[in-house]
Enzyme design. Structure first.
Site, mmCIF file in Angstrom:
data_model
loop_
_atom_site.group_PDB
_atom_site.id
_atom_site.type_symbol
_atom_site.label_atom_id
_atom_site.label_comp_id
_atom_site.label_asym_id
_atom_site.label_seq_id
_atom_site.Cartn_x
_atom_site.Cartn_y
_atom_site.Cartn_z
ATOM 1 C CG ASP A 105 -9.779 -0.578 4.885
ATOM 2 O OD1 ASP A 105 -9.359 -1.030 3.812
ATOM 3 O OD2 ASP A 105 -9.147 -0.632 5.959
ATOM 4 C CD GLN B 40 -3.524 -4.233 6.470
ATOM 5 O OE1 GLN B 40 -3.843 -3.182 5.917
ATOM 6 N NE2 GLN B 40 -3.587 -5.393 5.841
ATOM 7 C CE LYS C 53 -3.754 -2.513 2.140
ATOM 8 N NZ LYS C 53 -4.713 -2.721 3.225
#
Ligand code: L34
Length: 297
Positions: A121, A98, A54
């Site tokens: 997300d 995460q 990422k």
């Protein structure tokens, strides 16, 4: 038949090229670069790999990013206070915590503490709810990436029977909603969602025109469980011990690739399928957050 490969690596590159151009235009018109704050709790080797991908993608497309590393001993209160600060910081466009989190932390509570306008997300109930009722929302990156792959290869979904194996909040559930959408350009499939209580899995998988597998179980789907011509998207990303590899493991999906590809018309490989698309769609979402495209003001 031997399946054609859905090349996620290639489509992810095209997607990043597009985002790079859009970020450039955005900055050229006098705006600051988008900023993504990644929060990484504890030490999970796979998370390090994904967050690394990422960060590299951000650099490539011109999105600024920082990874905050927090110890696995952090309390829920401390983590939520940290997220609150990021929510209140106008220089932060996107916040990504995460997963998985250490066991003592509730991912539900942590996700709900993120400002849904910064939830790149697409995990916050506000975004999931709006997706469900067909309102603009941040879309979870993996499902959005799968839809992008279908678009790129002009794989039709309208009227097809899409079977999803795995009902997670991150992949199975949202992809079933996107594929089932009646309005708009995408979706229009009839969807079946299987999970660990499904009695006869093969009875469902064999009737799929489109099969999305996101169960996290190597070799779950074998060639004899699918019909000729099926489109297979393998979301599984499992590490299995392999002494011939330098790292000591190899990556496999949830499908027995060799036998399934003999029957499928299209198939995603692991690696190089859905994984890189997840990262590319995050870039798209972060730009949308910076532009306040989903939630204006
Ligand atoms: N908050 N947590 C949050 N958001 C996410 O979107 C994720 N996910 C999943 C795990 N936790 C998360 C990811 O980022 C899975 N995931 C992810 C991201 C990237 C890749 C795979 C999963 C990826 O780049 N896969 C490469 C191989 C990587 C390797 O060598 O291990 C591929 O080609 O599939």
């Amino acid at each position: 038949m031997s399946a054609k490969i859905i090349d996620g690596k290639k489509v992810a590159q095209l997607t990043r090229d597009e985002v790079k151009k859009d970020v450039n235009d955005w900055v050229e018109s006098g705006n600051r670069a988008p900023f993504l704050q990644v929060v990484l709790v504890g030490n999970n080797p796979a998370s390090d790999v994904y967050v690394g991908a990422k960060t590299r993608a951000c650099k490539e497309v011109g999105i600024e990013t920082d990874t905050m590393r927090l110890p696995d001993t952090i309390s829920a209160k401390e983590l939520e206070a940290t997220i609150q600060e990021l929510n209140n910081d106008d220089s932060v466009d996107g916040i990504l915590v995460q997963l998985p989190l250490p066991n003592h932390l509730s991912s539900h509570n942590v996700i709900e503490s993120i400002d849904y306008r910064k939830d790149v997300d697409g995990f916050h109930p506000m975004n999931v709810g709006r997706l469900t009722v067909g309102q603009p929302s941040f879309r979870s990156c993996t499902p959005a990436g799968i839809i992008e792959l279908f678009k790129h290869y002009s794989i039709p979904t309208k009227g097809k029977h899409a079977v999803v194996v795995g009902a997670s909040n991150i992949v199975g559930r949202p992809i079933s909603i996107l594929l089932n959408k009646e309005k708009g350009e995408e979706g229009k499939a009839t969807t079946t969602v299987c999970h660990k209580f499904t009695k006869d899995l093969t009875q469902h998988t064999i009737s799929a025109d489109i099969l999305i597998v996101a169960a996290g179980q190597p070799n779950l789907i074998k060639g004899e469980m699918v019909k000729e011509g099926v489109v297979v998207v393998d979301v599984g990303i499992n590490r299995v011990a392999d002494e011939t590899k330098e790292k000591g493991y190899s990556l496999v999906g949830d499908c027995d690739f060799e036998s399934v590809k003999e029957k499928a018309s299209w198939i995603t490989p692991v690696p190089g399928g859905v994984g890189p698309m997840t990262v590319a769609m995050l870039m798209k979402n972060t730009l949308l957050a910076a532009k306040k495209s989903i939630y204006p003001q």
